[in-house]
Design an enzyme around this catalytic site. Structure first.
Site, short mmCIF file in Angstrom:
data_model
loop_
_atom_site.label_atom_id
_atom_site.label_comp_id
_atom_site.label_asym_id
_atom_site.label_seq_id
_atom_site.Cartn_x
_atom_site.Cartn_y
_atom_site.Cartn_z
N SER A 153 0.74 -0.93 -0.28
CA SER A 153 0.25 -0.47 0.12
C SER A 153 0.90 1.06 0.26
CB SER A 153 -1.08 0.12 0.98
OG SER A 153 -1.75 1.43 1.83
N TYR A 167 -1.81 -0.73 10.26
CA TYR A 167 -1.88 -0.95 9.28
C TYR A 167 -0.26 -0.65 7.93
CZ TYR A 167 -4.38 -0.68 4.06
OH TYR A 167 -3.98 -0.90 2.91
N1 NAP Z 1 -9.27 0.16 -1.37
C1 NAP Z 1 -7.52 0.98 -1.67
O1 NAP Z 1 -7.64 1.80 -2.00
C2 NAP Z 1 -6.28 -0.77 -0.97
C3 NAP Z 1 -5.51 0.92 -0.98
C4 NAP Z 1 -4.14 0.29 0.10
C5 NAP Z 1 -4.11 -0.94 -0.47
N2 NAP Z 1 -4.76 -2.05 -0.53
C6 NAP Z 1 -4.58 -3.49 0.08
O2 NAP Z 1 -4.97 -4.09 -0.96
C7 NAP Z 1 -5.73 -5.02 -1.27
C8 NAP Z 1 -7.55 -5.97 -0.90
O3 NAP Z 1 -8.11 -4.61 -0.12
P1 NAP Z 1 -9.70 -3.86 -0.86
O4 NAP Z 1 -9.87 -2.34 -0.04
O5 NAP Z 1 -10.15 -4.64 -2.05
O6 NAP Z 1 -10.55 -4.44 0.83
P2 NAP Z 1 -11.86 -5.44 0.25
O7 NAP Z 1 -12.30 -5.18 -0.84
O8 NAP Z 1 -12.28 -5.59 2.44
O9 NAP Z 1 -11.69 -6.86 0.83
C9 NAP Z 1 -10.95 -7.33 1.63
C10 NAP Z 1 -10.36 -8.95 1.49
O10 NAP Z 1 -9.64 -9.57 2.24
C11 NAP Z 1 -10.49 -10.61 3.04
N3 NAP Z 1 -10.92 -10.45 4.25
C12 NAP Z 1 -10.31 -10.42 5.03
N4 NAP Z 1 -10.06 -9.84 6.67
C13 NAP Z 1 -9.73 -11.74 5.77
C14 NAP Z 1 -8.62 -12.36 7.36
N5 NAP Z 1 -8.67 -12.12 8.40
N6 NAP Z 1 -9.07 -13.22 6.43
C15 NAP Z 1 -9.14 -14.32 5.37
N7 NAP Z 1 -9.57 -13.42 4.54
C16 NAP Z 1 -9.84 -12.29 4.74
C17 NAP Z 1 -11.99 -10.04 2.21
O11 NAP Z 1 -12.78 -12.04 2.51
P3 NAP Z 1 -14.35 -11.48 3.53
O12 NAP Z 1 -14.58 -10.18 3.66
O13 NAP Z 1 -14.84 -12.07 2.17
O14 NAP Z 1 -13.63 -12.78 4.71
C18 NAP Z 1 -12.01 -10.00 1.41
O15 NAP Z 1 -12.09 -10.80 0.32
C19 NAP Z 1 -5.45 -5.26 1.01
O16 NAP Z 1 -4.18 -6.61 1.32
C20 NAP Z 1 -5.45 -3.66 1.65
O17 NAP Z 1 -4.67 -3.52 2.29
C21 NAP Z 1 -5.64 -1.74 -1.08
#
Ligand code: NAP
Length: 261
Positions: A153, A167
């Site tokens: 990130s 985080y």
């Molecule tokens: N979106 C952004 O702006 C952003 C920016 C920088 C980095 N990121 C990174 O991108 C990645 C995806 O994030 P996202 O924003 O797309 O978030 P999201 O929509 O909340 O998706 C998170 C995913 O992780 C799974 N998850 C959460 N807790 C978990 C646990 N304890 N065990 C197993 N699986 C788990 C969830 O599965 P279920 O809920 O179905 O269990 C879901 O599929 C993350 O690593 C995040 O830090 C995101």
């Protein structure tokens, strides 16, 4: 030798995208499916994850399989690796995408919240890589290494304007482990890289909120949040012949935010 027109082809490969039930993981899974990659996704709840896989498969074609995995538990990564090994003899692409966040002041931070963020964002990817090494080695060759892509990130590249201590620490650490594992696993013909996204719409991140819109307008040179094609393009590059010589790097995917700081 791969011809230039085939440099981004992934046809016939197998991938695991953790946390593919929503957000960036679902975008990446869709991109891989459309490239002809048999794609496993994971989520914590088996039924919801299988349903998400069916939806992705209906929209994108190909073969999408949903598996349950909870990375807050120490045995989550090994249990998931066993499920994949029951079905596959080789794994070409691992995208360690599942993640969780925790914002807030230091005074409000609980030990449990710290531990959960570290378990899901840092411990799980490392131990999943270890547990899947036999399958990834089976897919790897000199000409076409197996690929590990970790989701970091921009929060691990700089200190944002709000407090998100666990985080940011987990993401800075996964960037570092990406580099150290790239060194360790190169000999096995496995590359390890990370993508460091800026704001993308997801469950975790409301890219349409007023605060995000203001941040995007003031900090991101390209003046928009990330979109599915941005995440898909980065993964397809890193997973294909085109990206086979890239190893141990963190690719910011943020419209110029970090470069302009
Ligand atoms: N979106 C952004 O702006 C952003 C920016 C920088 C980095 N990121 C990174 O991108 C990645 C995806 O994030 P996202 O924003 O797309 O978030 P999201 O929509 O909340 O998706 C998170 C995913 O992780 C799974 N998850 C959460 N807790 C978990 C646990 N304890 N065990 C197993 N699986 C788990 C969830 O599965 P279920 O809920 O179905 O269990 C879901 O599929 C993350 O690593 C995040 O830090 C995101």
């Amino acid at each position: 030798m791969t011809q230039p027109e085939d440099l981004f082809s992934l046809t016939g490969k197998t991938a695991l995208v953790t946390g593919g039930t929503s957000g960036i993981g679902a975008m990446i899974a869709k991109g891989l499916l459309r490239q002809g990659v048999r794609t496993y996704i994971t989520g914590r709840d088996r039924e919801r994850t299988e349903q998400a896989a069916r939806k992705l498969q209906a929209k994108s074609g190909g073969e999408c399989i949903g598996l349950a995995a909870d990375f807050a538990h120490a045995d989550g990564p090994a249990a998931l690796a066993r499920k994949v090994a029951d079905r596959e003899g080789a794994l070409h692409i691992l995208v360690n995408n599942a993640g969780t966040s925790c914002d807030g002041a230091l005074s409000e931070l609980s030990v449990d919240a710290w531990d959960e963020v570290m378990a899901v964002n840092l411990r799980a990817p490392v131990f999943l890589i270890r547990a899947l090494l036999p399958l990834m080695k089976a897919a790897a060759s000199n000409e076409d290494p197996a690929r590990i892509i970790n989701l970091g990130s921009i929060g691990g590249l700089h200190v944002p304007g709000w407090e998100a201590h666990p985080y940011g620490a987990s993401k800075a650490a996964i960037h570092h482990v990406t580099r150290s594992l790239a060194k360790s696993l190169g000999g096995d013909r496995i590359t390890v890289n990370a993508i460091a996204p800026g704001p993308f719409p997801s469950k975790m991140h409301d890219a349409d909120s007023e605060a995000t819109r203001k941040a995007i307008a003031s900090f991101i040179p390209l003046d928009r949040a990330g979109q599915a094609e941005d995440a898909q393009g980065a993964v397809i590059f890193l997973a294909s012949r085109a990206g086979a010589y890239v190893n141990g790097h963190i690719l910011p995917l943020e419209g110029g935010y970090i470069g302009a700081l």
